[in-house]
Motif scaffolding. Structure first.
Motif, mmCIF file in Angstrom:
data_model
loop_
_atom_site.group_PDB
_atom_site.id
_atom_site.type_symbol
_atom_site.label_atom_id
_atom_site.label_comp_id
_atom_site.label_asym_id
_atom_site.label_seq_id
_atom_site.Cartn_x
_atom_site.Cartn_y
_atom_site.Cartn_z
ATOM 1 N N LEU A 76 0.845 -1.200 0.000
ATOM 2 C CA LEU A 76 0.000 0.000 0.000
ATOM 3 C C LEU A 76 0.879 1.248 0.000
ATOM 4 C CD1 LEU A 76 -2.509 -1.409 2.634
ATOM 5 C CD2 LEU A 76 -2.756 -1.410 0.131
ATOM 6 N N GLY A 77 1.771 1.317 -0.999
ATOM 7 C CA GLY A 77 2.629 2.491 -1.159
ATOM 8 C C GLY A 77 1.901 3.562 -1.953
ATOM 9 N N ILE A 78 2.698 4.416 -2.598
ATOM 10 C CA ILE A 78 2.133 5.527 -3.387
ATOM 11 C C ILE A 78 1.091 4.995 -4.368
ATOM 12 C CG2 ILE A 78 2.685 7.193 -5.213
ATOM 13 C CD1 ILE A 78 5.359 7.687 -3.882
ATOM 14 N N GLY A 97 -0.277 1.653 -4.533
ATOM 15 C CA GLY A 97 -1.269 0.747 -3.959
ATOM 16 C C GLY A 97 -2.424 1.470 -3.277
ATOM 17 N N TRP A 111 -2.946 -6.013 3.073
ATOM 18 C CA TRP A 111 -1.836 -6.169 4.007
ATOM 19 C C TRP A 111 -0.704 -5.265 3.552
ATOM 20 C CZ3 TRP A 111 3.348 -7.617 3.540
ATOM 21 C CH2 TRP A 111 4.029 -7.814 4.772
ATOM 22 N N ASN A 112 -0.056 -4.606 4.511
ATOM 23 C CA ASN A 112 1.140 -3.815 4.212
ATOM 24 C C ASN A 112 2.160 -4.057 5.316
ATOM 25 O OD1 ASN A 112 2.191 -1.684 2.312
ATOM 26 N ND2 ASN A 112 2.564 -0.682 4.278
ATOM 27 N N ARG A 113 3.451 -4.133 4.904
ATOM 28 C CA ARG A 113 4.522 -4.398 5.886
ATOM 29 C C ARG A 113 4.476 -3.388 7.022
ATOM 30 N NH1 ARG A 113 10.428 -3.886 3.423
ATOM 31 N NH2 ARG A 113 9.610 -1.797 3.116
ATOM 32 N N LYS A 163 -0.175 2.042 7.426
ATOM 33 C CA LYS A 163 -0.601 2.488 6.086
ATOM 34 C C LYS A 163 -1.913 1.828 5.671
ATOM 35 C CE LYS A 163 3.903 3.503 4.047
ATOM 36 N NZ LYS A 163 4.814 3.128 2.962
ATOM 37 N N VAL A 200 4.610 -4.035 -4.855
ATOM 38 C CA VAL A 200 5.702 -3.667 -3.953
ATOM 39 C C VAL A 200 6.898 -3.185 -4.774
ATOM 40 C CG1 VAL A 200 4.864 -5.159 -2.091
ATOM 41 C CG2 VAL A 200 6.494 -6.059 -3.734
ATOM 42 N N SER A 201 8.034 -2.897 -4.129
ATOM 43 C CA SER A 201 9.064 -2.104 -4.792
ATOM 44 C C SER A 201 9.823 -2.832 -5.899
ATOM 45 C CB SER A 201 10.062 -1.602 -3.750
ATOM 46 O OG SER A 201 9.391 -0.932 -2.726
ATOM 47 N N ASP A 244 11.626 -8.001 -3.367
ATOM 48 C CA ASP A 244 10.472 -7.732 -2.498
ATOM 49 C C ASP A 244 9.262 -8.556 -2.948
ATOM 50 O OD1 ASP A 244 12.008 -5.733 -1.138
ATOM 51 O OD2 ASP A 244 11.673 -4.450 -2.884
ATOM 52 N N SER A 291 1.700 2.061 -15.613
ATOM 53 C CA SER A 291 2.319 3.339 -15.933
ATOM 54 C C SER A 291 1.253 4.406 -15.729
ATOM 55 C CB SER A 291 2.821 3.278 -17.381
ATOM 56 O OG SER A 291 3.072 4.550 -17.863
ATOM 57 N N GLY A 350 1.855 6.951 -13.060
ATOM 58 C CA GLY A 350 2.239 7.694 -11.863
ATOM 59 C C GLY A 350 1.175 7.692 -10.776
ATOM 60 N N SER A 351 1.472 8.422 -9.714
ATOM 61 C CA SER A 351 0.552 8.467 -8.570
ATOM 62 C C SER A 351 -0.790 9.067 -8.986
ATOM 63 C CB SER A 351 1.165 9.285 -7.435
ATOM 64 O OG SER A 351 1.550 10.550 -7.916
ATOM 65 N N ASP A 357 14.535 0.470 -12.439
ATOM 66 C CA ASP A 357 13.960 0.001 -13.701
ATOM 67 C C ASP A 357 15.015 -0.070 -14.813
ATOM 68 O OD1 ASP A 357 11.652 -0.064 -12.284
ATOM 69 O OD2 ASP A 357 10.611 1.496 -13.418
HETATM 70 P P1 NAP Z 1 6.380 2.916 -2.673
HETATM 71 O O1 NAP Z 1 5.466 4.062 -2.417
HETATM 72 O O2 NAP Z 1 7.815 3.034 -2.312
HETATM 73 O O3 NAP Z 1 5.718 1.633 -1.947
HETATM 74 C C1 NAP Z 1 6.378 0.397 -1.935
HETATM 75 C C2 NAP Z 1 5.473 -0.608 -1.269
HETATM 76 O O4 NAP Z 1 6.150 -1.888 -1.269
HETATM 77 C C3 NAP Z 1 5.188 -0.291 0.194
HETATM 78 O O5 NAP Z 1 3.893 -0.735 0.498
HETATM 79 C C4 NAP Z 1 6.248 -1.127 0.921
HETATM 80 O O6 NAP Z 1 5.912 -1.442 2.249
HETATM 81 C C5 NAP Z 1 6.207 -2.376 0.072
HETATM 82 N N1 NAP Z 1 7.427 -3.197 0.210
HETATM 83 C C6 NAP Z 1 8.660 -2.920 -0.262
HETATM 84 N N2 NAP Z 1 9.520 -3.908 0.049
HETATM 85 C C7 NAP Z 1 8.800 -4.843 0.718
HETATM 86 C C8 NAP Z 1 9.117 -6.092 1.297
HETATM 87 N N3 NAP Z 1 10.367 -6.605 1.202
HETATM 88 N N4 NAP Z 1 8.146 -6.768 1.919
HETATM 89 C C9 NAP Z 1 6.886 -6.271 2.010
HETATM 90 N N5 NAP Z 1 6.501 -5.086 1.475
HETATM 91 C C10 NAP Z 1 7.459 -4.385 0.845
HETATM 92 O O7 NAP Z 1 6.383 2.490 -4.216
HETATM 93 P P2 NAP Z 1 5.273 2.771 -5.338
HETATM 94 O O8 NAP Z 1 5.561 4.061 -5.985
HETATM 95 O O9 NAP Z 1 3.919 2.478 -4.777
HETATM 96 O O10 NAP Z 1 5.707 1.645 -6.418
HETATM 97 C C11 NAP Z 1 5.295 0.292 -6.301
HETATM 98 C C12 NAP Z 1 5.674 -0.406 -7.609
HETATM 99 O O11 NAP Z 1 5.013 0.244 -8.701
HETATM 100 C C13 NAP Z 1 7.182 -0.369 -7.915
HETATM 101 O O12 NAP Z 1 7.587 -1.564 -8.532
HETATM 102 C C14 NAP Z 1 7.288 0.812 -8.891
HETATM 103 O O13 NAP Z 1 8.419 0.710 -9.744
HETATM 104 C C15 NAP Z 1 5.998 0.675 -9.648
HETATM 105 N N6 NAP Z 1 5.520 1.927 -10.282
HETATM 106 C C16 NAP Z 1 5.551 3.105 -9.611
HETATM 107 C C17 NAP Z 1 5.123 4.257 -10.244
HETATM 108 C C18 NAP Z 1 5.149 5.625 -9.570
HETATM 109 O O14 NAP Z 1 4.990 6.624 -10.258
HETATM 110 N N7 NAP Z 1 5.322 5.699 -8.258
HETATM 111 C C19 NAP Z 1 4.646 4.207 -11.562
HETATM 112 C C20 NAP Z 1 4.599 2.982 -12.202
HETATM 113 C C21 NAP Z 1 5.055 1.852 -11.560
HETATM 114 P P3 NAP Z 1 6.246 -0.377 3.431
HETATM 115 O O15 NAP Z 1 5.086 0.581 3.433
HETATM 116 O O16 NAP Z 1 6.326 -1.208 4.645
HETATM 117 O O17 NAP Z 1 7.552 0.283 3.073
#
Ligand code: NAP
Length: 297
Positions: A10-12, A14, A31-33, A37, A66-67, A71, A123, A125-126, A241
């Motif tokens: 549940l990051g940016i 999720g 579920w989130n680590r 969140k 997740v990242s 992960d 693709s 973004g947030s 990436d």
């Molecule tokens: P983020 O905000 O950094 O969130 C990462 C999420 O992954 C968090 O919920 C984090 O948990 C969890 N996580 C990381 N390592 C983990 C582990 N070992 N075990 C359990 N949970 C773990 O990242 P995001 O921007 O949401 O990106 C998520 C994915 O989407 C990535 O692969 C990214 O490349 C892709 N993406 C992102 C964007 C963008 O613009 N942001 C666009 C397209 C694709 P915690 O909360 O506990 O840290």
């Protein structure tokens, strides 16, 4: 709706994706680590699970976002991972950006337990996650893609079935090559415009609708001119990436001249402590080489 959804990560991205699933009426187990969140989504009606395996035991379609590659492997396969809760016939969908090769390996591990898997990186973004307008690139069996379509449609606008398992990740890497090489062009062009004494906003306006137009020029170009380095996508995640691109290209024997150069330029910025700035800060690496700084004039 007969499918119950599980969502892990549940990051940016999720956060917005789960909000849209709830809004469309899906029952969602999350579920989130980092547990807090989960709170805003629980208030909106999501159900809390205690581990990835617990998510899988309640859901029929289990999504991860997740990242990085290790992960995803962790939440899927480690103790209390998805694989220990998933039931025969369930569908696992990984929407993170990770290695296509590891994706295929994960799919084989799930197939051994009669669990289906799709890769569906995103693709947009947030903003795209929040607004439900993501582009989703899907790899896997057509029957499972059809099964997942209402779920994808709740989160995205452009959903493309691009091939077999792993193909979604490979297309996502194509997307990333286009993004960074375009940003290199935008950076070099703006630096040239600066040296030529041009009004940079006017210059962008003059060329953006012609053959040189691009999303990076229209959205990130003005941010560069205003020296606004807030991230839509951070340099650190961009590098994750590009590393995947360069590894896959190495395996395929394809030269990656532009992408390799951008990877090294970003590395100089990471060394300066700029890894959390937006990927459009690439221009700073060229400014360092040129001894010129872009300024709105
Ligand atoms: P983020 O905000 O950094 O969130 C990462 C999420 O992954 C968090 O919920 C984090 O948990 C969890 N996580 C990381 N390592 C983990 C582990 N070992 N075990 C359990 N949970 C773990 O990242 P995001 O921007 O949401 O990106 C998520 C994915 O989407 C990535 O692969 C990214 O490349 C892709 N993406 C992102 C964007 C963008 O613009 N942001 C666009 C397209 C694709 P915690 O909360 O506990 O840290």
């Amino acid at each position: 709706m007969s499918e119950k959804i599980g969502f892990i990560g549940l990051g940016i991205m999720g956060q917005g994706m789960v909000r849209n699933l709830l809004q469309k009426g899906f029952e969602v187990y999350i579920w989130n680590r980092t547990h807090p969140k989960m709170d805003p989504l629980l208030e909106l009606g999501a159900h809390a699970a205690t581990s990835p395996a617990d998510v899988a035991s309640h859901a029929t379609i289990i999504i991860t976002c997740v990242s990085d590659t290790p992960d995803v492997e962790h939440v899927m396969l480690q103790a209390n991972g998805v694989i220990f809760g998933a039931k025969a016939g369930d569908l696992v969908i990984d929407m993170s950006t990770i290695s296509p090769e590891i994706t295929r390996r994960l799919a084989r591990a799930f197939a051994d337990r009669n669990v289906h898997m799709l890769d569906a990186p995103i693709s947009g973004g947030s903003e795209g996650a929040a607004n439900g307008t993501l582009s989703i690139m899907v790899g896997g069996d057509a029957e499972q893609v059809a099964r997942a379509m209402p779920v994808f449609e709740a989160m995205g606008k452009t959903i493309t079935h691009v091939g077999a398992i792993g193909a979604g990740q490979t297309v996502k890497l194509v997307n990333q090559i286009l993004v960074v090489v375009t940003m290199l062009g935008v950076s070099e062009a703006l630096l040239f415009a600066q040296a030529g004494g041009l009004d940079l906003h006017k210059t962008i306006e003059a060329v953006a609708q012609g053959a040189a137009g691009s999303w990076m020029l229209s959205y990130r170009g003005p941010q560069v001119v205003d020296r606004d380095w807030r991230p839509g996508f951070t340099i650190d995640l961009q590098q994750k990436d590009l590393r995947l691109v360069l590894e896959a290209a190495d395996q395929m024997g394809v030269p990656m001249l532009g992408t390799g150069m951008v990877f090294n330029l970003y590395r100089t910025l990471q060394q300066q402590g700029l890894g959390l700035e937006g990927n459009h800060a690439l221009v700073k690496a060229l400014e360092n080489l040129a001894g010129i700084e872009i300024r709105d004039q």
